[in-house]
Design a protein around this motif. Structure first.
Motif, PDB file in Angstrom:
ATOM      1  N   GLY A 274       0.599  -7.404   3.472  1.00  0.00           N
ATOM      2  CA  GLY A 274      -0.661  -6.809   3.064  1.00  0.00           C
ATOM      3  C   GLY A 274      -1.695  -7.838   2.674  1.00  0.00           C
ATOM      4  N   ASP A 275      -2.767  -7.940   3.479  1.00  0.00           N
ATOM      5  CA  ASP A 275      -3.939  -8.768   3.193  1.00  0.00           C
ATOM      6  C   ASP A 275      -3.694 -10.276   3.270  1.00  0.00           C
ATOM      7  OD1 ASP A 275      -5.285  -6.426   2.875  1.00  0.00           O
ATOM      8  OD2 ASP A 275      -5.552  -6.581   0.703  1.00  0.00           O
ATOM      9  N   CYS A 276      -2.645 -10.708   3.961  1.00  0.00           N
ATOM     10  CA  CYS A 276      -2.469 -12.135   4.212  1.00  0.00           C
ATOM     11  C   CYS A 276      -3.157 -12.467   5.528  1.00  0.00           C
ATOM     12  CB  CYS A 276      -0.993 -12.516   4.284  1.00  0.00           C
ATOM     13  SG  CYS A 276      -0.723 -14.289   4.546  1.00  0.00           S
ATOM     14  N   VAL A 277      -4.001 -13.516   5.504  1.00  0.00           N
ATOM     15  CA  VAL A 277      -4.770 -13.853   6.702  1.00  0.00           C
ATOM     16  C   VAL A 277      -4.433 -15.218   7.278  1.00  0.00           C
ATOM     17  CG1 VAL A 277      -6.691 -12.367   6.036  1.00  0.00           C
ATOM     18  CG2 VAL A 277      -6.677 -14.772   5.322  1.00  0.00           C
TER      19      VAL A 277
ATOM     20  N   ARG B 134       0.851  -1.182   0.000  1.00  0.00           N
ATOM     21  CA  ARG B 134       0.000   0.000   0.000  1.00  0.00           C
ATOM     22  C   ARG B 134       0.886   1.231   0.000  1.00  0.00           C
ATOM     23  NH1 ARG B 134      -2.804  -3.505   3.614  1.00  0.00           N
ATOM     24  NH2 ARG B 134      -4.962  -3.896   2.970  1.00  0.00           N
TER      25      ARG B 134
ATOM     26  N   SER C 275      -3.777 -18.402   2.487  1.00  0.00           N
ATOM     27  CA  SER C 275      -3.658 -17.076   1.877  1.00  0.00           C
ATOM     28  C   SER C 275      -2.212 -16.794   1.498  1.00  0.00           C
ATOM     29  CB  SER C 275      -4.166 -16.018   2.858  1.00  0.00           C
ATOM     30  OG  SER C 275      -3.918 -14.717   2.389  1.00  0.00           O
TER      31      SER C 275
ATOM     32  N   PRO D 171      -7.767  -2.448  -0.483  1.00  0.00           N
ATOM     33  CA  PRO D 171      -7.036  -3.670  -0.844  1.00  0.00           C
ATOM     34  C   PRO D 171      -5.559  -3.390  -1.133  1.00  0.00           C
ATOM     35  CG  PRO D 171      -9.107  -3.511  -2.055  1.00  0.00           C
ATOM     36  CD  PRO D 171      -8.911  -2.193  -1.381  1.00  0.00           C
ATOM     37  N   ALA D 172      -4.701  -4.278  -0.660  1.00  0.00           N
ATOM     38  CA  ALA D 172      -3.266  -4.160  -0.949  1.00  0.00           C
ATOM     39  C   ALA D 172      -3.031  -4.360  -2.446  1.00  0.00           C
ATOM     40  CB  ALA D 172      -2.478  -5.190  -0.148  1.00  0.00           C
TER      41      ALA D 172
ATOM     42  N   LYS E 123      -1.091  -5.974  -4.448  1.00  0.00           N
ATOM     43  CA  LYS E 123      -0.139  -7.074  -4.592  1.00  0.00           C
ATOM     44  C   LYS E 123       0.333  -7.247  -6.037  1.00  0.00           C
ATOM     45  CE  LYS E 123      -2.943 -10.026  -2.557  1.00  0.00           C
ATOM     46  NZ  LYS E 123      -4.011  -9.166  -1.987  1.00  0.00           N
TER      47      LYS E 123
ATOM     48  N   ASP F 217      -5.937   0.281   5.835  1.00  0.00           N
ATOM     49  CA  ASP F 217      -6.111  -1.172   5.775  1.00  0.00           C
ATOM     50  C   ASP F 217      -7.388  -1.589   5.052  1.00  0.00           C
ATOM     51  OD1 ASP F 217      -3.752  -1.416   7.106  1.00  0.00           O
ATOM     52  OD2 ASP F 217      -4.642  -1.791   9.074  1.00  0.00           O
ATOM     53  N   ARG F 218      -8.414  -0.756   5.078  1.00  0.00           N
ATOM     54  CA  ARG F 218      -9.672  -1.129   4.417  1.00  0.00           C
ATOM     55  C   ARG F 218      -9.540  -1.133   2.895  1.00  0.00           C
ATOM     56  NH1 ARG F 218     -10.295   3.966   6.504  1.00  0.00           N
ATOM     57  NH2 ARG F 218     -10.589   5.672   5.002  1.00  0.00           N
TER      58      ARG F 218
END
Length: 418
Positions: free
Chosen positions: A249-252, A217, A256, A226-227, A229, A223-224
């Motif tokens: 970024g956005d790995c859960v 980012r 993922s 989307p990264a 990638k 954070d809301r």
């Protein structure tokens, strides 16, 4: 990210006082330890998180399968002039200034612990690195935090606007510590991909870093959003084999991470928000239940390590599960008890538990140490620039020692309370 202002400190020439407490009953040895290769290019890492990324969270993340863990950012002036103390019972190492802890860590995590440094001054950065390197696996420069606290002081994302200073700080850190201690930095993308590629090439060309973490980012993004990638693949190609690139970024979780590695060709992935919500998210089969497994375990470990209650309470309040065993009502009752407690003992009373319910932290710590030793024996011999490939291997997954499931008796006790 939340920040606390840096503590005023003496000049960069201030001396560090090292207090070692010898004792036959002391915890794990803190006077010396063996360094091993730092596996930046393997698996999933715990991101640096202010308040959330403290010692108990890092230890449980390592147990669940995190390869490396980052400390919360610590400003150079905060660490300079600290007194180093070692608890003779638990082995906990604390850096203290003005009677307040600046950083706490445990020898169990030390071979996998990366210290994140906040700095806008090469001399101060070098002085801070010389103080802390003995207790960590590597030093990381924060070049990505967009918060006003960092940027207005020329730190964090402010360094992205001054690449020459950024590189000078990295060079100063590299020159100040032994060559076997790796150096890394964490950046955000710039609005222009061309400018981003120019920046990462300049950083890589200094020859000072082993790892570059890229938060996908830009500094103004939150954070809301989307990264991005899709922009990382070009960054990976631009640095070639000079530096390990880690995606943030956005790995859960584990699945993922595999998808992100394939999409970006990064060598590893870093998790922040998902780990703040549940540090067992590193497990291949997903996170453990918060109320019946994570929270009791976290409290027992934190209490044994004499971790400050206010931070323990903050972390407990963040924990959640995708499919909570106790249901919505049970979770609300659990949270109510946490929010109302002002100490470990008060929390026990609010939960209606018998004396000694929070004991057992020493055994939990021993189990974490055993898990890490077992993983160390089974892991391939990788150098700081080595990588097993773009996808997480089955060997990596099988080396994770899965914590025991919730005790059914404990579950019934909890359900009876809530």
């Amino acid at each position: 990210m939340r920040h606390t202002p840096p503590t005023r400190s003496p000049t960069p020439d201030a001396k560090r006082t090292c207090t070692e407490i010898p004792s036959d009953k002391a915890g794990p040895s803190t006077s010396s330890w063996t360094r091993h290769p730092v596996h930046y290019g393997k698996g999933i890492h715990l991101a640096p998180m202010v308040r959330s990324g403290t010692m108990p969270t890092r230890l449980l993340a390592l147990e669940a399968g995190a390869e490396l863990v980052w400390t919360p950012e610590t400003v150079d002036r905060a660490i300079i002039g600290c007194e180093r103390r070692v608890d003779p019972k638990t082995g906990v190492i604390t850096y203290i200034k003005s009677h307040k802890p600046v950083l706490t860590l445990h020898p169990v995590e030390r071979p996998r612990l990366i210290f994140q440094l906040g700095s806008a001054n090469p001399d101060l950065a070098a002085e801070a690195a010389k103080i802390i390197y003995q207790d960590v696996a590597g030093i990381d420069l924060n070049c990505g935090c967009p918060k006003h606290f960092s940027v207005h002081a020329g730190m964090g994302a402010g360094l992205l606007l001054d690449p020459d200073k950024l590189c000078a700080i990295l060079q100063a850190i590299r020159a100040s510590i032994p060559p076997e201690v790796p150096v890394s930095c964490k950046i955000r993308m710039l609005p222009s991909q061309e400018d981003t590629l120019s920046l990462v090439r300049q950083i890589a060309d200094t020859g000072t870093i082993n790892c570059l973490t890229v938060h996908c980012r830009t500094p103004p993004m939150r954070d809301r959003e989307p990264a991005m990638k899709h922009r990382l693949k070009d960054i990976v190609q631009s640095v070639g084999k000079k530096v390990v690139v880690v995606e943030n970024g956005d790995c859960v979780g584990y699945e993922s991470a595999q998808q992100i590695l394939q999409q970006t060709t990064a060598r590893a992935v870093m998790i922040a928000r998902a780990a703040e919500a549940n540090p067992t998210c590193f497990l291949p089969d997903g996170p453990k239940d918060a109320e019946t497994y994570l929270i009791p375990r976290y409290v027992r470990l934190a209490k044994y390590l004499d971790h400050h209650w206010s931070n323990t309470k903050f972390c407990l309040a963040q924990f959640t599960s995708p499919d909570p065993h106790l249901g919505k009502h049970g979770r609300l009752e659990w949270k109510k008890a946490i929010n109302g407690a002002k100490s470990y003992e008060e929390l026990r009373l609010l939960w209606g538990k018998e004396a000694g319910f929070f004991e057992g932290g020493e055994e939990i710590l021993a189990g974490i140490q055993h898990a890490l030793r077992a993983r160390g024996r089974s892991a391939p011999e990788l150098g700081v620039l080595s990588t097993p490939g773009p996808a997480l291997s089955q060997q990596s997954a099988s080396s994770v020692i899965d914590p025991a499931p919730p005790d059914p008796i404990l579950v019934r006790e909890i359900q009876a309370v809530v």
